[in-house]
Design a protein around this motif. Structure first.
Motif, short mmCIF file in Angstrom:
data_model
loop_
_atom_site.label_atom_id
_atom_site.label_comp_id
_atom_site.label_asym_id
_atom_site.label_seq_id
_atom_site.Cartn_x
_atom_site.Cartn_y
_atom_site.Cartn_z
N VAL A 49 74.27 5.35 62.22
CA VAL A 49 73.94 5.82 63.57
C VAL A 49 72.66 5.12 64.02
CG1 VAL A 49 73.33 7.82 64.98
CG2 VAL A 49 75.02 8.05 63.15
N SER A 50 72.63 4.65 65.26
CA SER A 50 71.46 3.96 65.79
C SER A 50 70.30 4.94 65.91
CB SER A 50 71.77 3.35 67.15
OG SER A 50 72.09 4.36 68.09
N PRO A 51 69.04 4.45 65.88
CA PRO A 51 67.87 5.34 65.96
C PRO A 51 67.85 6.23 67.20
CG PRO A 51 67.19 3.16 65.24
CD PRO A 51 68.64 3.05 65.64
N ASP A 52 68.39 5.74 68.31
CA ASP A 52 68.42 6.55 69.53
C ASP A 52 69.63 7.48 69.60
OD1 ASP A 52 70.50 4.81 70.04
OD2 ASP A 52 69.52 3.81 71.73
N LYS A 53 70.46 7.45 68.53
CA LYS A 53 71.64 8.32 68.39
C LYS A 53 72.71 8.08 69.46
CE LYS A 53 68.85 12.00 66.29
NZ LYS A 53 68.45 13.41 66.34
N LYS A 54 72.69 6.89 70.06
CA LYS A 54 73.68 6.58 71.10
C LYS A 54 74.90 5.86 70.54
CE LYS A 54 70.43 6.31 74.98
NZ LYS A 54 69.87 5.42 76.05
N TRP A 55 74.74 5.23 69.36
CA TRP A 55 75.81 4.38 68.84
C TRP A 55 76.13 4.71 67.38
CZ3 TRP A 55 78.03 1.59 72.54
CH2 TRP A 55 77.28 1.24 73.65
N LEU A 56 77.40 4.56 67.05
CA LEU A 56 77.87 4.65 65.67
C LEU A 56 78.43 3.28 65.29
CD1 LEU A 56 78.65 6.19 63.06
CD2 LEU A 56 80.85 6.68 64.17
N ALA A 57 77.82 2.64 64.29
CA ALA A 57 78.29 1.34 63.82
C ALA A 57 79.23 1.55 62.64
CB ALA A 57 77.12 0.46 63.41
N VAL A 58 80.36 0.87 62.67
CA VAL A 58 81.36 0.97 61.61
C VAL A 58 81.58 -0.43 61.03
CG1 VAL A 58 83.71 1.66 61.03
CG2 VAL A 58 82.48 2.86 62.85
N ALA A 59 81.24 -0.60 59.75
CA ALA A 59 81.39 -1.90 59.10
C ALA A 59 82.69 -1.93 58.31
CB ALA A 59 80.20 -2.15 58.17
N GLY A 60 83.45 -2.99 58.51
CA GLY A 60 84.72 -3.15 57.82
C GLY A 60 84.84 -4.52 57.19
N ASN A 61 86.06 -5.03 57.13
CA ASN A 61 86.30 -6.35 56.57
C ASN A 61 86.16 -7.40 57.66
OD1 ASN A 61 87.78 -8.78 55.66
ND2 ASN A 61 88.28 -7.54 53.89
N SER A 62 85.11 -8.21 57.57
CA SER A 62 84.80 -9.35 58.43
C SER A 62 84.27 -8.97 59.82
CB SER A 62 86.03 -10.28 58.61
OG SER A 62 86.96 -9.74 59.54
N HIS A 63 84.09 -7.69 60.09
CA HIS A 63 83.62 -7.32 61.42
C HIS A 63 82.87 -5.98 61.40
CE1 HIS A 63 87.41 -4.98 61.23
NE2 HIS A 63 86.71 -4.10 61.91
N THR A 64 82.20 -5.69 62.51
CA THR A 64 81.56 -4.40 62.75
C THR A 64 81.94 -3.95 64.16
OG1 THR A 64 79.66 -4.99 61.37
CG2 THR A 64 79.35 -3.16 62.90
N ARG A 65 82.24 -2.67 64.31
CA ARG A 65 82.51 -2.12 65.63
C ARG A 65 81.45 -1.07 65.98
NH1 ARG A 65 87.30 -3.42 68.11
NH2 ARG A 65 88.92 -4.38 66.79
#
Length: 217
Positions: A49-65
């Motif tokens: 979760v980003s410090p400002d709590k606005k975004w959730l980063a999801v790391a997978g195979n070869s990419h991040t969403r």
């Protein structure tokens, strides 16, 4: 698999994801799953979760969403591609105005991303798969730990490695972090040892081990 937690107004939400291609949002106080997001592109290695709590980063195979944290808003996630193989760790810039994210993975690279534009801005190359990264809370410095056992300190302005430490041979570094004030660095390796250094250039400050005999030595 990965998990992340965020505290909101009167509620705490836990997010989980793994090899079932599903992100789940859990209300901690009730134990109820309040939302699910299908993730068909890949298994999930990590959630942050980003410090400002606005975004959730999801790391997978070869990419991040990057997903918006507002559960009531339906929108397409941002896609960040450029790694080869699994993305295994990431961190956000502490300054929300910078709007940047750093990722690392099996392809032996560390990449900086501008969250306003998908192409990566900087690309640091290492000699081994990079398992963990951490940003200094106040200065343009980045720490990395890799499967070859190296801890590296990177100068982000100059774009180069300032210092490299090899605390215990080729025992892979699994986790690394700056202290909140930025004065100490801690690293944990696969041998179960934790190493602590001063960022002022001192040598190793402390070492802890789960093995009493090793600790006594």
């Amino acid at each position: 698999w990965g998990f992340a937690m965020v505290r909101g107004k009167g509620n705490v939400v836990l997010m989980t994801g793994g090899y079932d291609h599903t992100i789940r949002f859990w209300e901690v106080h009730s134990g109820m799953c309040c939302k699910t997001i299908q993730y068909p592109d890949s298994h999930i290695n990590l959630l942050r979760v980003s410090p400002d709590k606005k975004w959730l980063a999801v790391a997978g195979n070869s990419h991040t969403r990057l997903f918006k944290m507002d559960l009531n808003v339906s929108s397409q996630p941002q896609l960040f591609e450029g790694h080869v193989g699994n993305v295994v760790a990431l961190t956000f810039d502490h300054n929300p105005e910078t709007q940047s994210m750093w990722t690392c993975g099996e392809d032996q690279t560390i990449k900086m991303w501008d969250l306003r534009a998908q192409p990566f801005v900087k690309d640091f190359k290492c000699r081994h798969a990079v398992n963990t990264v951490a940003l200094h809370p106040k200065q343009p410095l980045l720490l990395s730990g890799d499967s070859g056992g190296s801890v590296r300190l990177w100068d982000l302005r100059m774009g180069r490695c300032m210092r490299e430490l090899l605390p215990q041979g080729d025992s892979a570094i699994r986790w690394i972090s700056f202290a909140p004030n930025g004065r100490l660095v801690a690293a944990v390796n696969t041998a179960g040892n934790c190493f602590v250094w001063s960022t002022g250039g001192d040598t190793e400050a402390a070492r802890s081990s789960p093995d009493p005999a090793a600790a006594a030595a």
